[in-house]
Design a protein around this motif. Structure first.
Motif, PDB file in Angstrom:
ATOM      1  N   ALA A   1     -33.119  -6.816 -26.179  1.00  0.00           N
ATOM      2  CA  ALA A   1     -32.063  -7.390 -25.345  1.00  0.00           C
ATOM      3  C   ALA A   1     -32.439  -7.191 -23.886  1.00  0.00           C
ATOM      4  O   ALA A   1     -32.772  -6.072 -23.476  1.00  0.00           O
ATOM      5  CB  ALA A   1     -30.710  -6.746 -25.636  1.00  0.00           C
TER       6      ALA A   1
ATOM      7  N   ILE B   1     -31.437 -10.883 -27.559  1.00  0.00           N
ATOM      8  CA  ILE B   1     -30.321 -11.252 -26.685  1.00  0.00           C
ATOM      9  C   ILE B   1     -30.856 -11.367 -25.266  1.00  0.00           C
ATOM     10  O   ILE B   1     -31.616 -10.508 -24.808  1.00  0.00           O
ATOM     11  CB  ILE B   1     -29.205 -10.192 -26.719  1.00  0.00           C
ATOM     12  CG1 ILE B   1     -28.512 -10.152 -28.086  1.00  0.00           C
ATOM     13  CG2 ILE B   1     -28.180 -10.433 -25.622  1.00  0.00           C
ATOM     14  CD1 ILE B   1     -27.529  -9.003 -28.228  1.00  0.00           C
TER      15      ILE B   1
ATOM     16  N   TRP C   1     -29.878 -15.194 -28.832  1.00  0.00           N
ATOM     17  CA  TRP C   1     -28.488 -15.289 -28.398  1.00  0.00           C
ATOM     18  C   TRP C   1     -28.431 -15.050 -26.890  1.00  0.00           C
ATOM     19  O   TRP C   1     -29.110 -14.153 -26.373  1.00  0.00           O
ATOM     20  CB  TRP C   1     -27.619 -14.258 -29.109  1.00  0.00           C
ATOM     21  CG  TRP C   1     -27.545 -14.479 -30.590  1.00  0.00           C
ATOM     22  CD1 TRP C   1     -26.622 -15.230 -31.271  1.00  0.00           C
ATOM     23  CD2 TRP C   1     -28.440 -13.954 -31.577  1.00  0.00           C
ATOM     24  NE1 TRP C   1     -26.884 -15.192 -32.620  1.00  0.00           N
ATOM     25  CE2 TRP C   1     -27.989 -14.422 -32.840  1.00  0.00           C
ATOM     26  CE3 TRP C   1     -29.573 -13.124 -31.530  1.00  0.00           C
ATOM     27  CZ2 TRP C   1     -28.635 -14.088 -34.029  1.00  0.00           C
ATOM     28  CZ3 TRP C   1     -30.219 -12.804 -32.706  1.00  0.00           C
ATOM     29  CH2 TRP C   1     -29.748 -13.289 -33.945  1.00  0.00           C
TER      30      TRP C   1
ATOM     31  N   ALA D   1     -21.923  -5.436 -30.007  1.00  0.00           N
ATOM     32  CA  ALA D   1     -22.883  -6.525 -30.176  1.00  0.00           C
ATOM     33  C   ALA D   1     -24.318  -6.018 -30.073  1.00  0.00           C
ATOM     34  O   ALA D   1     -25.185  -6.385 -30.877  1.00  0.00           O
ATOM     35  CB  ALA D   1     -22.628  -7.615 -29.132  1.00  0.00           C
ATOM     36  N   PHE D   2     -24.583  -5.166 -29.090  1.00  0.00           N
ATOM     37  CA  PHE D   2     -25.931  -4.621 -28.935  1.00  0.00           C
ATOM     38  C   PHE D   2     -26.283  -3.732 -30.122  1.00  0.00           C
ATOM     39  O   PHE D   2     -27.410  -3.800 -30.652  1.00  0.00           O
ATOM     40  CB  PHE D   2     -26.038  -3.849 -27.617  1.00  0.00           C
ATOM     41  CG  PHE D   2     -26.346  -4.709 -26.421  1.00  0.00           C
ATOM     42  CD1 PHE D   2     -25.548  -5.794 -26.108  1.00  0.00           C
ATOM     43  CD2 PHE D   2     -27.423  -4.425 -25.601  1.00  0.00           C
ATOM     44  CE1 PHE D   2     -25.827  -6.599 -25.009  1.00  0.00           C
ATOM     45  CE2 PHE D   2     -27.716  -5.207 -24.503  1.00  0.00           C
ATOM     46  CZ  PHE D   2     -26.914  -6.306 -24.198  1.00  0.00           C
TER      47      PHE D   2
ATOM     48  N   LEU E   1     -27.095  -5.828 -33.137  1.00  0.00           N
ATOM     49  CA  LEU E   1     -28.447  -6.388 -33.093  1.00  0.00           C
ATOM     50  C   LEU E   1     -29.464  -5.359 -33.568  1.00  0.00           C
ATOM     51  O   LEU E   1     -30.381  -5.679 -34.327  1.00  0.00           O
ATOM     52  CB  LEU E   1     -28.780  -6.849 -31.673  1.00  0.00           C
ATOM     53  CG  LEU E   1     -30.144  -7.536 -31.534  1.00  0.00           C
ATOM     54  CD1 LEU E   1     -30.111  -8.926 -32.137  1.00  0.00           C
ATOM     55  CD2 LEU E   1     -30.588  -7.594 -30.070  1.00  0.00           C
TER      56      LEU E   1
ATOM     57  N   SER F   1     -28.612  -9.171 -35.633  1.00  0.00           N
ATOM     58  CA  SER F   1     -27.674 -10.179 -35.148  1.00  0.00           C
ATOM     59  C   SER F   1     -26.569  -9.472 -34.386  1.00  0.00           C
ATOM     60  O   SER F   1     -26.121  -8.402 -34.809  1.00  0.00           O
ATOM     61  CB  SER F   1     -27.069 -10.972 -36.310  1.00  0.00           C
ATOM     62  OG  SER F   1     -25.928 -11.712 -35.881  1.00  0.00           O
ATOM     63  N   PRO F   2     -26.066 -10.053 -33.285  1.00  0.00           N
ATOM     64  CA  PRO F   2     -25.002  -9.386 -32.513  1.00  0.00           C
ATOM     65  C   PRO F   2     -23.607  -9.585 -33.085  1.00  0.00           C
ATOM     66  O   PRO F   2     -22.640  -9.088 -32.516  1.00  0.00           O
ATOM     67  CB  PRO F   2     -25.118 -10.050 -31.140  1.00  0.00           C
ATOM     68  CG  PRO F   2     -25.614 -11.427 -31.442  1.00  0.00           C
ATOM     69  CD  PRO F   2     -26.551 -11.265 -32.610  1.00  0.00           C
TER      70      PRO F   2
ATOM     71  N   HIS G   1     -20.112  -9.259 -34.850  1.00  0.00           N
ATOM     72  CA  HIS G   1     -19.253  -8.195 -35.366  1.00  0.00           C
ATOM     73  C   HIS G   1     -17.811  -8.699 -35.376  1.00  0.00           C
ATOM     74  O   HIS G   1     -17.483  -9.753 -34.805  1.00  0.00           O
ATOM     75  CB  HIS G   1     -19.395  -6.896 -34.570  1.00  0.00           C
ATOM     76  CG  HIS G   1     -18.999  -6.960 -33.136  1.00  0.00           C
ATOM     77  ND1 HIS G   1     -17.696  -6.876 -32.698  1.00  0.00           N
ATOM     78  CD2 HIS G   1     -19.761  -7.102 -32.009  1.00  0.00           C
ATOM     79  CE1 HIS G   1     -17.656  -6.950 -31.375  1.00  0.00           C
ATOM     80  NE2 HIS G   1     -18.893  -7.088 -30.926  1.00  0.00           N
TER      81      HIS G   1
END
Length: 524
Positions: free
Chosen positions: A234, A323, A413, A465-466, A469, A474-475, A477
């Motif tokens: 990210a 991300i 993303w 989200a982090f 990932l 995948s972020p 939730h």
């Protein structure tokens, strides 16, 4: 002793006092950890176990401008309770600096090797020249606890110590220009070999970084030596589309050596100079960009054999879930209301003030006219911030995300942080605003988020989200709206705000305006 030089009020707000953190004074010793690299004794704080100042690379003071070596394993218990020194750099923010700065820090919910939690490795910003992870904004206790993850933060060599390119002048320094990157790779190798003992899963390592930290990650995504060391990434307001070319890097090195008074035909003197001199010489004028001399990764055809995201992403990186994000008002973090570029700004001088900050060769008068027509209620300062954010700070992220989409990298993303500072509303959502939101350090020194319900909600969304990932690639939730992957032409972007929502191409007009001009990374 702790390294951050802070005011007492700010230090206590961030959990850090002069010399020793208050949390450490009341912390309980944790059981020591036995790992491949040795035994480490840390502390229990805020419901997690903390290990500070773990060495991942040998002292580089006798090996300037060369790749660092991994430390030798030892059977004695290493006391991992205090932050180690930060890299020498301009300014006096960090009271303790040293070339011996290859250390990392760990926050973990527990040290059971069977836990196999995702690992989140943070790389700090400050371009390639300044910064440190000892700042309270980067403390990992909230993220480790609420993200149920092992959080690692890394210091490494910066500026000339990490990125001065000497190999064209002296074959002894074949790794120079990229040793700061090699430090990060060495740290990730340490994580791979040791993190299981701290409760982490070496098969689920995510790297994340803000500003220069994001740029370092983008660069590693194009370095064969980093392949397989991280499994998701990210980047937060940090991109590296192209690296510094070797000829420009050599020109910068010559300007830097001239400022030091060192002959390029005999670099032995460079190895003996005190670090203070090496830092002072960074004021040498950059022969390409002007201003202080730029240091950054170099296309040396040894460690970096192609540009990270040009003409396309390095294929080794396309399978890595990623991300990419930016803040809505990036340059409000660089130019405060009292900055010379802003004081006295008006319609007559706006084009001249905006021109050097766009970082691309575009007609500034035309840019001003277009923005005035599009946003008739904007003041000159509003247009300055909007145009420089879009042209200078956001453009690289668009280039990288579009490149991944064209290459078919589906696990991409993109986010845009619109949540404005409630404590400094004139700053909007500035550069660095996402750091405390992702770490949950809303009340730390330097945070502009405030601690209200809106900030807490956005922080929870971003933290989860982090962590998602890192955990699952995948972020997504439960507390976040559906976040589709980034594809063309939709360019779906998650806009984090008081009402977080996904939008297609949220700043299409600004993106298209600057897309008329080819993009070259500043410093290339």
């Amino acid at each position: 002793m702790f390294a951050a030089r802070l005011t007492r009020r700010a230090a206590l707000a961030g959990g850090l006092a002069f010399g020793v953190a208050p949390a450490i004074l009341s912390a309980k010793p944790s059981a020591d950890v036995r790992a491949a690299g040795g035994r480490y004794a840390g502390l229990s704080e805020h419901g997690v176990k903390v290990f500070r100042g773990i060495r991942y690379g040998e002292d580089t003071r006798q090996h300037r401008f060369r790749a660092a070596a991994a430390p030798k394993a030892t059977h004695s218990i290493q006391q991992a309770v205090e932050f180690a020194a930060s890299c020498p750099q301009k300014g006096d923010r960090y009271a303790r600096t040293s070339e011996d700065c290859l250390f990392l820090n760990i926050w973990t919910p527990e040290t059971d090797p069977r836990a196999r939690r995702p690992v989140m490795v943070y790389i700090h910003g400050g371009a390639y020249s300044t910064g440190s992870v000892i700042d309270p904004l980067n403390y990992g206790h909230h993220l480790a606890a609420r993200g149920d993850a092992v959080v690692v933060t890394i210091n490494h060599r910066l500026n000339a110590l990490g990125y001065l390119y000497l190999s064209r002048l002296d074959p002894r320094f074949a790794d120079s220009g990229n040793v700061g990157q090699l430090d990060l790779i060495l740290a990730l190798q340490w994580v791979r070999d040791n993190i299981a003992a701290f409760g982490g899963d070496p098969g689920r390592v995510m790297v994340f970084g803000q500003s220069g930290g994001g740029a370092k990650i983008a660069t590693m995504m194009g370095m064969p030596a980093a392949k397989g060391l991280f499994h998701s990434a990210a980047t937060m307001s940090g991109q590296q589309v192209t690296a510094s070319g070797p000829l420009n890097a050599t020109a910068r090195t010559r300007a830097y050596l001239a400022a030091l008074g060192v002959a390029e035909t005999n670099l032995d003197a460079l190895l003996e100079l005190p670090t203070e001199r090496l830092v002072e010489a960074l004021e040498a004028t950059d022969p390409v960009l002007g201003g202080g001399v730029y240091m950054g990764p170099v296309l040396d055809m040894k460690w970096l054999t192609r540009h990270p995201f040009w003409p396309d992403p390095n294929p080794q990186s396309n399978a890595i879930p990623m991300i990419l994000g930016n803040t809505h008002d990036e340059t409000r973090g660089f130019f405060g209301p009292d900055h010379p570029r802003i004081v006295g700004i008006d319609w007559d001088n706006l084009a001249d003030r905006i021109a050097p900050e766009l970082k691309i060769d575009i007609l500034p008068e035309w840019v001003v006219a277009e923005f005035r027509e599009r946003y008739p209620r904007y003041s000159p300062a509003d247009i300055f911030y909007a145009a420089t954010t879009a042209g200078r700070s956001w453009r690289g992220q668009v280039e990288e995300a579009d490149a991944r989409a064209r290459a078919g990298a589906r696990a991409t993303w993109v986010y845009q942080l619109d949540f404005p500072s409630p404590v400094r509303p004139e700053r909007g959502a500035p550069h660095t605003h996402d750091i405390p939101l992702v770490f949950g350090t809303l009340d730390a020194e330097g945070s502009l988020t405030g601690t209200g319900a809106d900030a807490q909600r956005v922080s929870e969304q971003m933290m989860r989200a982090f962590a998602a990932l890192a955990r699952a690639g995948s972020p997504a939730h439960a507390d976040l709206p559906d976040w589709p992957g980034y594809t063309l032409p939709q360019r779906t972007t998650m806009v984090f705000d008081r009402q977080t929502r996904a939008m297609n191409d949220p700043r299409q007009w600004e993106r298209e305006l600057f897309a008329r001009v080819p993009y070259i990374q500043p410093g290339s």
